[in-house]
Design an enzyme around this catalytic site. Sequence first.
Site, PDB file in Angstrom:
ATOM      1  N   ARG A  94       0.516  -0.987   0.207  1.00  0.00           N
ATOM      2  CA  ARG A  94       0.608   0.026  -0.467  1.00  0.00           C
ATOM      3  C   ARG A  94       1.055   1.537   0.370  1.00  0.00           C
ATOM      4  O   ARG A  94       2.123   1.217   0.805  1.00  0.00           O
ATOM      5  CB  ARG A  94      -1.514  -0.046   1.159  1.00  0.00           C
ATOM      6  CG  ARG A  94      -2.121  -1.128   1.460  1.00  0.00           C
ATOM      7  CD  ARG A  94      -2.752  -1.567   3.080  1.00  0.00           C
ATOM      8  NE  ARG A  94      -1.569  -0.961   3.750  1.00  0.00           N
ATOM      9  CZ  ARG A  94      -1.641  -1.027   4.753  1.00  0.00           C
ATOM     10  NH1 ARG A  94      -2.697  -0.792   5.526  1.00  0.00           N
ATOM     11  NH2 ARG A  94      -0.955  -1.411   5.444  1.00  0.00           N
ATOM     12  N   LYS A 105       3.048   7.288  13.670  1.00  0.00           N
ATOM     13  CA  LYS A 105       3.505   5.703  13.367  1.00  0.00           C
ATOM     14  C   LYS A 105       4.492   5.970  11.947  1.00  0.00           C
ATOM     15  O   LYS A 105       5.993   5.359  12.416  1.00  0.00           O
ATOM     16  CB  LYS A 105       2.053   5.078  12.889  1.00  0.00           C
ATOM     17  CG  LYS A 105       3.003   3.791  12.313  1.00  0.00           C
ATOM     18  CD  LYS A 105       1.679   3.168  11.423  1.00  0.00           C
ATOM     19  CE  LYS A 105       1.475   2.011  11.347  1.00  0.00           C
ATOM     20  NZ  LYS A 105       2.571   1.675  10.352  1.00  0.00           N
ATOM     21  N   PHE A 381      15.510  -8.755  16.741  1.00  0.00           N
ATOM     22  CA  PHE A 381      16.607  -7.634  17.210  1.00  0.00           C
ATOM     23  C   PHE A 381      17.992  -8.340  18.162  1.00  0.00           C
ATOM     24  O   PHE A 381      17.923  -9.343  18.737  1.00  0.00           O
ATOM     25  CB  PHE A 381      15.232  -7.202  18.328  1.00  0.00           C
ATOM     26  CG  PHE A 381      14.701  -5.750  17.825  1.00  0.00           C
ATOM     27  CD1 PHE A 381      14.392  -4.255  18.006  1.00  0.00           C
ATOM     28  CD2 PHE A 381      13.193  -6.467  17.065  1.00  0.00           C
ATOM     29  CE1 PHE A 381      13.163  -3.896  17.283  1.00  0.00           C
ATOM     30  CE2 PHE A 381      12.413  -5.679  16.556  1.00  0.00           C
ATOM     31  CZ  PHE A 381      12.147  -3.973  16.615  1.00  0.00           C
ATOM     32  N   TRP A 409      15.907  -6.156   8.621  1.00  0.00           N
ATOM     33  CA  TRP A 409      16.331  -4.900   8.708  1.00  0.00           C
ATOM     34  C   TRP A 409      17.279  -4.559   8.958  1.00  0.00           C
ATOM     35  O   TRP A 409      18.224  -3.912   7.759  1.00  0.00           O
ATOM     36  CB  TRP A 409      16.267  -4.701   9.846  1.00  0.00           C
ATOM     37  CG  TRP A 409      15.572  -3.102  10.705  1.00  0.00           C
ATOM     38  CD1 TRP A 409      15.165  -2.424  10.149  1.00  0.00           C
ATOM     39  CD2 TRP A 409      16.616  -2.792  11.129  1.00  0.00           C
ATOM     40  NE1 TRP A 409      15.372  -1.112  10.480  1.00  0.00           N
ATOM     41  CE2 TRP A 409      16.712  -1.115  11.644  1.00  0.00           C
ATOM     42  CE3 TRP A 409      18.017  -2.863  11.688  1.00  0.00           C
ATOM     43  CZ2 TRP A 409      17.201  -0.239  12.723  1.00  0.00           C
ATOM     44  CZ3 TRP A 409      18.855  -2.037  12.974  1.00  0.00           C
ATOM     45  CH2 TRP A 409      18.311  -0.817  12.651  1.00  0.00           C
TER      46      TRP A 409
END
Length: 556
Positions: A94, A105, A381, A409
């Site tokens: 999107r 956000k 993480f 990430w």
Amino acid sequence: MKTDIQIAQEAVMKPIVDVAAELGIEPDELELYGRYKAKISDEYMKKIKDNPDGKLILVTAINPTPAGEGKTTTSVGLGQAFGKLGKKAVIALREPSLGPCFGIKGGAAGGGYAQVVPMEDLNLHFTGDFHAITAANNLLAAMLDNHIQQGNELQIDTRQVVWKRCVDMNDRVLRNVVIGLGSKMDGVVREDHFVITVASEIMAILCLASDMKDLKERLAKIVVAYNYAGEPVTAGDLQAVGAMAALLKDAIKPNLIQTLEHTPALVHGGPFANIAHGCNSVRATKTALKMADYCITEAGFGADLGAEKFFDIKCRMAGLKPDAVVLVATIRALKYNGGVAKEHLNEENLEALAKGIVNLEKHIENLQKYGVPVVVTLNSFVTDTDAENALVQQFCEERNCEFALSEVWEKGGEGGVALAEKVLWTLENKKSNFKVLYEDSLELREKIETVAREIYGAGNVSFAPTALKQLAKLEELGFGSLPVCMAKNQYSLSDDPSLLGRPVGFELNVREVYVSAGAGFVVVLTGAVMTMPGLPKKPAAFGIDVTEDGVITGLF
């Protein structure tokens, strides 16, 4: 570690014509918006319409928390990882809304080394799709009020106008306004309302329409008001369809950009999943399926919202059949669900993890109700421990889910190879037996209760008297066969954002129900969810700037 915007700005992008060429798209089959953005032409989409479909992979997540989950980051990284494995994949996402970008956000381009670029363009004006949707929405509102001013031939009851204006910004003061003040020539005085553009029915229509003909047919069905006899008045009655379609002529075409590793991404449409149906456009998804062997798409917020609507609205309407689902979680978010304060999430806490993992458990159970194989991934993480990862892996495998760590990430596509291999194994070894949650023939109230009970875990549903009257009226008007689009807070499985983990037996409160006849669903407002968000005390806008050299800073 560099910030997301620093990583994006340092990226060496390929000209979008080169990215397209690797998919077999000729330059004249693109409509260019500079060097790095393009729209896919109608001619190209017609050319590939008979190609076999690739595999459809949905990426969803547990309920969002302040700890972060990384659903879009995982979607982008997974697409890059497919490229590392020599697989032909296209990502379908999107477009971001300006509201969250300047609110709390942030943007929606992924993060770290798993981003789509150009990041600043995408998060701001992009190719103007949202502006076109806003203009079409507000043109209809202007024509509605002009009709009332110019004699009201359709006998519109000004107390029953349901069409709202929109703006793509978090602006709470526009939720309830009075228009028409001034002289007689300034219009009829009445109460009006604004929604954020991503909650506009025209956004939903654009994302569900198959082509221009379908778009216009859907626009014509929009219910804008009711007349004095209680009958619906539509955009078609106001003769607004052609003009709205003209504004949306380019916006209906999917946008092509690339990831940091040049994986193609179709980014198109952007309804929120907490107040709308939360999926990118059907056109983009179907085009991606024809362009590649694998289409990786995502649905907004947690699986209780985005995935449910992807299955029960988008797949139902478009005839899509997903082959696998990737469910994203983080150790930090699971510990947060287990009661750990945000400042202590970096500390190993197996007890809290075991307590909070019930949120993941409920989402696994929900997804399995649709008959689609589930792969759980932990967005990794550096503070996660081996013991915590092992606990989650065992938990998932005991529930017939595949499991993989994701380090996209930090490492980009390379960090998603383990996940990509697990998804590929699942596609080859587990069959999808997709089915929707409820049948069209159920009454609207039964559909609402089914979602509340089966997906949220509610004990019962409380309907406000107004909502009951609205349901009865919609059934009477012939809208009872439509699916329901539940508007609910995203932070909890319930309508109370403070109920974390896996609440059970609670009461879901339905306060309002209305039809989006053009989109083809009935919207159900629960709890205190708002269709026009507000800005926080310290909005992200405080940190966004542009240098004298024209470089944007502070976007995330």
